[in-house]
Design an enzyme around this catalytic site. Structure first.
Site, PDB file in Angstrom:
ATOM      1  N   GLU A   1       9.042  -2.324   9.473  1.00 31.81           N
ATOM      2  CA  GLU A   1       8.303  -2.060  10.800  1.00 31.81           C
ATOM      3  C   GLU A   1       7.388  -3.523  11.311  1.00 31.81           C
ATOM      4  OE1 GLU A   1       6.812   2.329  11.920  1.00 31.81           O
ATOM      5  OE2 GLU A   1       5.328   0.701  11.324  1.00 31.81           O
TER       6      GLU A   1
ATOM      7  N   HIS B   1      -1.000   6.265   8.946  1.00 30.30           N
ATOM      8  CA  HIS B   1      -1.263   5.552   9.517  1.00 30.30           C
ATOM      9  C   HIS B   1      -2.944   5.169   9.492  1.00 30.30           C
ATOM     10  CE1 HIS B   1      -1.609   2.329  12.784  1.00 30.30           C
ATOM     11  NE2 HIS B   1      -0.399   2.246  12.719  1.00 30.30           N
TER      12      HIS B   1
ATOM     13  N   GLU C   1       2.982  10.504   9.320  1.00 34.25           N
ATOM     14  CA  GLU C   1       2.660   9.342   9.071  1.00 34.25           C
ATOM     15  C   GLU C   1       1.344   9.350   8.792  1.00 34.25           C
ATOM     16  OE1 GLU C   1       3.579   6.715  12.159  1.00 34.25           O
ATOM     17  OE2 GLU C   1       3.194   4.973  11.032  1.00 34.25           O
TER      18      GLU C   1
ATOM     19  N   HIS D   1       6.746   3.423   5.614  1.00 38.39           N
ATOM     20  CA  HIS D   1       6.982   2.387   6.777  1.00 38.39           C
ATOM     21  C   HIS D   1       6.535   1.146   6.298  1.00 38.39           C
ATOM     22  CE1 HIS D   1       6.673   5.256  10.503  1.00 38.39           C
ATOM     23  NE2 HIS D   1       8.051   5.100   9.998  1.00 38.39           N
TER      24      HIS D   1
ATOM     25  N   ASP E   1       2.107   4.631   5.863  1.00 40.70           N
ATOM     26  CA  ASP E   1       2.394   3.276   6.453  1.00 40.70           C
ATOM     27  C   ASP E   1       1.586   2.239   5.809  1.00 40.70           C
ATOM     28  OD1 ASP E   1       2.800   2.025   9.508  1.00 40.70           O
ATOM     29  OD2 ASP E   1       1.145   1.196   8.397  1.00 40.70           O
TER      30      ASP E   1
END
Lengths: 329, 131
Positions: A299, A144, A142, A263, A174
């Site tokens: 999300e 992020h 991920e 995401h 993300d």
């Protein structure tokens, strides 16, 4: 025309789930009833007691629910808890061993992707390649915030991907990494700790500057302390920098071939149903043009800062927005 | 610290035991964490309980406070409650002023120059009727 598919991550329902009023079936049934996509993403340590060890009963329950409510298993989320002992970090080999049972959990439950995190360096994932290949589970790292495509760790990770030539390594961008504004709902929530409108305005101004996050923390403290801001208030406002990244959306093109999942982070909507802090029309355009044809999972970040809205309503709004965007592509 | 704080202490959280009392608590994070990632501070009627007098229970197992850091395999699931047990008698049916500070050290979010686990700290202050 777009081949991007819609999913929902059960992370979105943290506030509802922790209330204890919903069973796993209740949450999944409601996700289906609201038509929140064809794919489902589950966080192991959130939804499954005993994770990463999956009992026969749990395996049967999860598979039955996916089947009954017609969801494709998209991603199972692992956590890479290198600080689990608090006073000492896991070594590379300990981290490798910590991830293995989570790979096996994804295999057992039939999830093709295990969401992994940047708390482990490239070396860990490189060592796990043979194990993941044997299990046929993709390790999706991920990205992020602050791990944007130009972050040194991400560059290193992408180089390793290139060398390994395997199908079990990929990225999960993300969308909190490429935001256009700090969400107003997040800023408003800071007011409970005594943050003023003026402090919020200054935070927004600094966020828009082109400088590293650490420098933003410094400038914020320097500006706000003379105004009488307390350390807890500054700590809350720092969250605005640490949760909301400013990477240009177009930069995702650099890692496009490695993207295995997305995401769809979000905070809230305006009166037209648009997400003011995240430019989803441009996001869909960039990934669509890049040839991405996997899933994007909703999300909802609400449980971190507000209980004002029902999370199912919020995810439903995001899916309405996504469907509108996909139709226009 | 956030909306999940409201689940930490439910109305039935305080309970008299044979030798004292226990406080049942639920996490304020969205995912399970082991006891090694937790720390506690408990005040009852304004008086702080010495941490060495706390016993911690999870999943039917019991530990001393000084064992906490080693308990990275004793997980507290998000829907289960852990228990703090104190040998200090209190009265059933009476209302007590409880101040409970529940610290979580998030093991996958590392911050600062030393890359330490992020501290997510919540304080619940409420009157509870002893069950």
């Amino acid at each position: 025309m777009s081949n991007i598919k819609l999913a929902t991550s059960l992370f979105s329902f943290a506030y509802e789930w922790n209330s204890g009023k919903y069973s796993l079936e209740d949450v999944i049934a409601e996700t289906r009833k609201r038509d929140l996509g064809t794919g489902l993403e589950i966080i192991g340590f959130q939804s499954l007691r005993g994770f990463p060890y999956i009992s026969y009963e749990t395996e049967k329950e999860v598979k039955n629910l996916l089947d009954k409510y017609e969801f494709e298993p998209v991603a199972l989320d692992a956590n890479i808890d290198v600080g689990i002992k608090r006073h000492a970090k896991m070594s590379i080999d300990e981290t490798v061993e910590y991830i293995k049972p989570q790979i096996l959990a994804a295999q057992k439950l039939g999830f093709p992707i295990l969401r992994c995190q940047t708390t482990a360096p490239a070396e860990v994932y490189e060592k796990l390649v043979p194990f993941a290949e044997k299990a046929n589970v993709i390790m999706g790292i991920e990205l992020h915030t602050p791990y944007s495509v130009d972050h040194p760790s991400v560059i290193k990770m992408a180089e390793m991907f290139g060398q390994m030539q395997t199908h079990v390594l990929g990225f999960i961008p993300d969308m909190g990494t490429c935001m256009r504004a700090i969400p107003d709902a997040l800023l408003t929530s800071f007011k409970t700790s005594g943050v003023t409108d003026e402090m919020i305005a200054i935070t927004k101004e600094i966020w828009h500057k082109d400088m590293p996050t650490t420098a933003k923390f410094g400038e914020l403290a320097q500006t706000l302390i003379p105004m009488g801001a307390t350390p807890p208030q500054i700590g809350r406002l720092n969250m605005a920098f640490s949760m909301n990244g400013r990477q240009p959306i177009e930069a995702w093109a650099e890692i496009m071939p490695y993207v295995v999942h997305i995401h769809g982070k979000f905070y809230g909507f305006d009166e037209n149903g648009d997400e003011p802090s995240i430019d989803y029309p441009t996001i869909f355009k960039v990934f669509n043009e890049g040839g991405y044809n996997g899933y994007i999972s909703s999300e909802y970040e609400g449980s971190a800062f507000t209980d004002e809205f029902d999370a199912f309503d919020q995810v439903e709004k995001q899916h309405q927005l996504f469907k509108r965007i996909v139709n226009d592509l | 610290m956030g909306p999940l704080d409201k689940y930490i202490l439910k109305d039935d959280a305080l309970e008299a035991t044979e030798n004292g009392f226990q406080l049942k608590f639920q996490t304020h994070w969205y995912r399970a964490l082991p006891l090694s990632c937790m720390d506690f501070n408990l005040k009852i009627d304004g008086k702080e309980i010495d941490k060495n007098d706390l016993k911690i229970k999870a999943n039917g197992n019991e530990y001393r406070y000084d064992e906490l850091l080693e308990l990275d395999k004793e997980w507290l699931f998000v829907l289960d409650r852990g228990i703090l047990e104190v040998e200090q008698p209190i009265e059933k049916g009476k209302t007590y002023d409880i101040e409970f500070k529940y610290d979580l050290y998030i093991p996958y979010i590392l911050v600062g120059p030393q890359a330490n686990p992020l501290l997510a700290s919540s304080v619940v202050h409420k009157n509870l009727i002893c069950q």
